[in-house]
Design an enzyme around this catalytic site. Structure first.
Site, PDB file in Angstrom:
ATOM      1  N   ASP A  48       1.424  -1.232   0.291  1.00  0.00           N
ATOM      2  CA  ASP A  48      -0.066   0.128  -0.398  1.00  0.00           C
ATOM      3  C   ASP A  48       1.094   1.315   0.329  1.00  0.00           C
ATOM      4  O   ASP A  48       0.741   1.517   0.831  1.00  0.00           O
ATOM      5  CB  ASP A  48      -0.690   0.100   0.964  1.00  0.00           C
TER       6      ASP A  48
ATOM      7  N   LYS B 193       0.843  -7.955  -2.640  1.00  0.00           N
ATOM      8  CA  LYS B 193      -0.345  -7.204  -2.871  1.00  0.00           C
ATOM      9  C   LYS B 193      -0.841  -6.190  -3.454  1.00  0.00           C
ATOM     10  O   LYS B 193       0.030  -5.513  -3.011  1.00  0.00           O
ATOM     11  CB  LYS B 193      -1.240  -7.574  -2.110  1.00  0.00           C
TER      12      LYS B 193
ATOM     13  N   ASP C   4      -4.996  -7.046  -6.644  1.00  0.00           N
ATOM     14  CA  ASP C   4      -6.661  -6.739  -5.620  1.00  0.00           C
ATOM     15  C   ASP C   4      -7.133  -5.398  -6.241  1.00  0.00           C
ATOM     16  O   ASP C   4      -7.197  -4.265  -5.361  1.00  0.00           O
ATOM     17  CB  ASP C   4      -5.806  -6.549  -4.345  1.00  0.00           C
ATOM     18  N   LEU C   5      -8.010  -5.387  -7.317  1.00  0.00           N
ATOM     19  CA  LEU C   5      -8.872  -4.449  -8.197  1.00  0.00           C
ATOM     20  C   LEU C   5     -10.233  -4.581  -6.956  1.00  0.00           C
ATOM     21  O   LEU C   5     -11.279  -4.557  -7.657  1.00  0.00           O
ATOM     22  CB  LEU C   5      -8.327  -4.519  -8.764  1.00  0.00           C
ATOM     23  N   LYS C   6     -10.713  -5.466  -6.861  1.00  0.00           N
ATOM     24  CA  LYS C   6     -11.663  -5.407  -5.725  1.00  0.00           C
ATOM     25  C   LYS C   6     -13.051  -5.239  -6.936  1.00  0.00           C
ATOM     26  O   LYS C   6     -14.074  -4.628  -6.673  1.00  0.00           O
ATOM     27  CB  LYS C   6     -11.949  -4.925  -4.804  1.00  0.00           C
TER      28      LYS C   6
ATOM     29  N   HIS D 273     -16.047  -5.252  -9.302  1.00  0.00           N
ATOM     30  CA  HIS D 273     -17.966  -4.812  -9.520  1.00  0.00           C
ATOM     31  C   HIS D 273     -17.866  -4.365 -10.601  1.00  0.00           C
ATOM     32  O   HIS D 273     -17.799  -3.514 -10.625  1.00  0.00           O
ATOM     33  CB  HIS D 273     -17.568  -4.778  -8.082  1.00  0.00           C
ATOM     34  N   ASP D 274     -18.670  -5.399 -11.203  1.00  0.00           N
ATOM     35  CA  ASP D 274     -19.218  -4.957 -12.690  1.00  0.00           C
ATOM     36  C   ASP D 274     -19.820  -5.611 -13.678  1.00  0.00           C
ATOM     37  O   ASP D 274     -20.196  -6.635 -12.663  1.00  0.00           O
ATOM     38  CB  ASP D 274     -17.517  -4.261 -13.798  1.00  0.00           C
TER      39      ASP D 274
ATOM     40  N   PRO E  36     -21.062  -8.686 -15.766  1.00  0.00           N
ATOM     41  CA  PRO E  36     -20.398  -9.323 -16.036  1.00  0.00           C
ATOM     42  C   PRO E  36     -19.856  -9.582 -17.505  1.00  0.00           C
ATOM     43  O   PRO E  36     -18.758  -9.629 -17.101  1.00  0.00           O
ATOM     44  CB  PRO E  36     -21.382 -11.173 -16.494  1.00  0.00           C
ATOM     45  N   ASN E  37     -19.810  -8.766 -18.476  1.00  0.00           N
ATOM     46  CA  ASN E  37     -18.834  -8.911 -19.434  1.00  0.00           C
ATOM     47  C   ASN E  37     -17.832  -8.269 -19.215  1.00  0.00           C
ATOM     48  O   ASN E  37     -16.662  -8.293 -19.506  1.00  0.00           O
ATOM     49  CB  ASN E  37     -19.730  -8.105 -20.668  1.00  0.00           C
TER      50      ASN E  37
ATOM     51  N   THR F 226     -14.073  -5.416   5.681  1.00  0.00           N
ATOM     52  CA  THR F 226     -14.036  -5.380   7.369  1.00  0.00           C
ATOM     53  C   THR F 226     -14.167  -3.768   7.491  1.00  0.00           C
ATOM     54  O   THR F 226     -14.170  -3.648   9.191  1.00  0.00           O
ATOM     55  CB  THR F 226     -12.808  -5.391   7.764  1.00  0.00           C
TER      56      THR F 226
ATOM     57  N   ARG G 209      -2.041  -8.064  12.609  1.00  0.00           N
ATOM     58  CA  ARG G 209      -1.939  -7.767  13.926  1.00  0.00           C
ATOM     59  C   ARG G 209      -1.084  -8.391  15.089  1.00  0.00           C
ATOM     60  O   ARG G 209      -1.784  -8.544  15.874  1.00  0.00           O
ATOM     61  CB  ARG G 209      -2.026  -6.869  14.235  1.00  0.00           C
TER      62      ARG G 209
ATOM     63  N   GLY H 138       0.146  -5.941   5.840  1.00  0.00           N
ATOM     64  CA  GLY H 138       0.582  -4.737   5.821  1.00  0.00           C
ATOM     65  C   GLY H 138       1.389  -3.990   6.256  1.00  0.00           C
ATOM     66  O   GLY H 138       2.471  -4.227   6.474  1.00  0.00           O
ATOM     67  N   ARG H 139       0.630  -2.611   7.160  1.00  0.00           N
ATOM     68  CA  ARG H 139       1.141  -1.794   7.811  1.00  0.00           C
ATOM     69  C   ARG H 139       2.997  -2.266   8.888  1.00  0.00           C
ATOM     70  O   ARG H 139       3.630  -2.355   9.136  1.00  0.00           O
ATOM     71  CB  ARG H 139       0.890  -0.782   8.369  1.00  0.00           C
TER      72      ARG H 139
HETATM   73  O1  C5P Z   1      -1.902  -2.494   6.840  1.00  0.00           O
HETATM   74  P1  C5P Z   1      -2.214  -3.451   7.397  1.00  0.00           P
HETATM   75  O2  C5P Z   1      -1.725  -4.748   7.023  1.00  0.00           O
HETATM   76  O3  C5P Z   1      -3.946  -3.187   7.732  1.00  0.00           O
HETATM   77  O4  C5P Z   1      -3.532  -3.755   5.264  1.00  0.00           O
HETATM   78  C1  C5P Z   1      -4.450  -4.754   5.158  1.00  0.00           C
HETATM   79  C2  C5P Z   1      -4.609  -4.713   3.891  1.00  0.00           C
HETATM   80  O5  C5P Z   1      -5.501  -5.496   3.314  1.00  0.00           O
HETATM   81  C3  C5P Z   1      -4.993  -3.434   2.912  1.00  0.00           C
HETATM   82  O6  C5P Z   1      -4.732  -3.609   1.574  1.00  0.00           O
HETATM   83  C4  C5P Z   1      -5.933  -3.308   2.828  1.00  0.00           C
HETATM   84  O7  C5P Z   1      -6.603  -2.867   1.532  1.00  0.00           O
HETATM   85  C5  C5P Z   1      -6.476  -4.896   2.972  1.00  0.00           C
HETATM   86  N1  C5P Z   1      -8.187  -5.239   3.461  1.00  0.00           N
HETATM   87  C6  C5P Z   1      -8.815  -4.629   4.475  1.00  0.00           C
HETATM   88  N2  C5P Z   1      -9.811  -5.410   4.349  1.00  0.00           N
HETATM   89  C7  C5P Z   1     -10.380  -5.748   3.885  1.00  0.00           C
HETATM   90  C8  C5P Z   1     -10.091  -6.594   2.554  1.00  0.00           C
HETATM   91  C9  C5P Z   1      -8.803  -5.930   2.293  1.00  0.00           C
HETATM   92  O8  C5P Z   1      -7.736  -4.364   5.104  1.00  0.00           O
HETATM   93  N3  C5P Z   1     -11.748  -6.391   4.457  1.00  0.00           N
END
Ligand code: C5P
Length: 240
Positions: free
Chosen positions: A16, A37, A64-66, A68-69, A71-72, A128, A189, A218-219
């Site tokens: 990110d 990712k 990870d582009l999620k 949503h549109d 089907p085509n 989440t 975490r 991520g972080r």
């Molecule tokens: O930094 P952190 O560990 O919170 O990053 C979590 C990653 O997971 C981010 O890229 C975030 O977009 C992704 N994510 C999320 N919750 C979701 C789906 C994806 O935190 N439900």
């Protein structure tokens, strides 16, 4: 060795960041990590060329582009994801069965045409960041667990390889759908890391113990003073 027996192979590092330089620095700093990712922010900044750069460093890409549109359109995007060598891709399960099955078929056909491995397609269940009140406001059952389960069942029936959900929902999804359906969990975490904006968090060891196949981190790694050391600590925690 089973691919999932190696804890390091089960950690997906969320890149990110805003641009190519810091993204590739992180990839180089984490030689033990295998999957990186690329989300909307980085993809919007750098486009598919970055996916090739990550793969050129010997790593796998989770796109990870999620999606949503209609089907085509989603099928077309899934096909292009295959062409750019994505190992994993996300599609919103709330886009419906036809959208997901169309994408699965497009990915399968394009992979066969190229002689490449089909990417793992993951249905995004409930973000989440949404609480029960938010679900009610958009006309969904104000019960995240029930809604996740409903969407996971739909995703499995539509040919998705797995889902993304909060670690709290791992067990209900696993119990309903059974083994072999991938469960990918963000909001991870380690005990030593700050929660930041994530609300429903879980430690790596706990998420693995509950049956998560892949952990998105991520972080806690990318913002650590030593990302490599943080990654190692998470692997250790998972192995314990
Ligand atoms: O930094 P952190 O560990 O919170 O990053 C979590 C990653 O997971 C981010 O890229 C975030 O977009 C992704 N994510 C999320 N919750 C979701 C789906 C994806 O935190 N439900």
């Amino acid at each position: 060795m089973n691919r999932l027996a190696d804890p390091a192979a089960r950690i997906i590092i969320a890149l990110d960041v805003e641009s190519r330089g810091p993204a590739l620095d992180l990839v180089r700093e984490l030689p033990e990590a295998e999957i990186f990712k690329v989300g909307l922010e980085l993809f919007t900044a750098e486009g598919p060329a970055l996916l090739e750069d990550i793969r050129a460093l010997g790593k796998q890409v989770f796109l990870d582009l999620k999606l949503h549109d209609i089907p085509n359109t989603v099928a077309g995007a899934a096909r292009l994801g295959v062409r750019h060598g994505a190992r994993m891709m996300t599609i919103h399960a709330s886009g419906g069965a036809e959208m997901m099955s169309g994408a699965a078929e497009a990915a399968r056909a394009e992979s066969a045409r190229l002689g490449a491995a089909k990417p793992l397609l993951l249905g995004v269940t409930i973000l989440t960041s949404l609480k029960n009140d938010d679900l009610a406001a958009i006309g969904m059952m104000p019960d995240a667990g029930a809604q996740v389960l409903r969407l996971a069942v739909l995703a499995a029936g539509a040919g998705m390889d797995g889902v993304v959900c909060a670690a709290q929902e791992i067990e209900i999804v696993r119990k309903k759908i059974g083994p072999g359906f991938l469960i990918v969990t963000p909001g991870i975490r380690p005990a030593w890391a700050a929660a930041q904006d994530q609300k429903r968090i879980m430690t790596p060891a706990e998420a693995v113990g509950r049956g998560s196949d892949y952990l998105v981190v991520g972080r806690p790694v990318t913002r650590a003073s030593s990302p490599r050391e943080a990654f190692r600590k998470i692997v250790e925690e998972m192995s314990a």
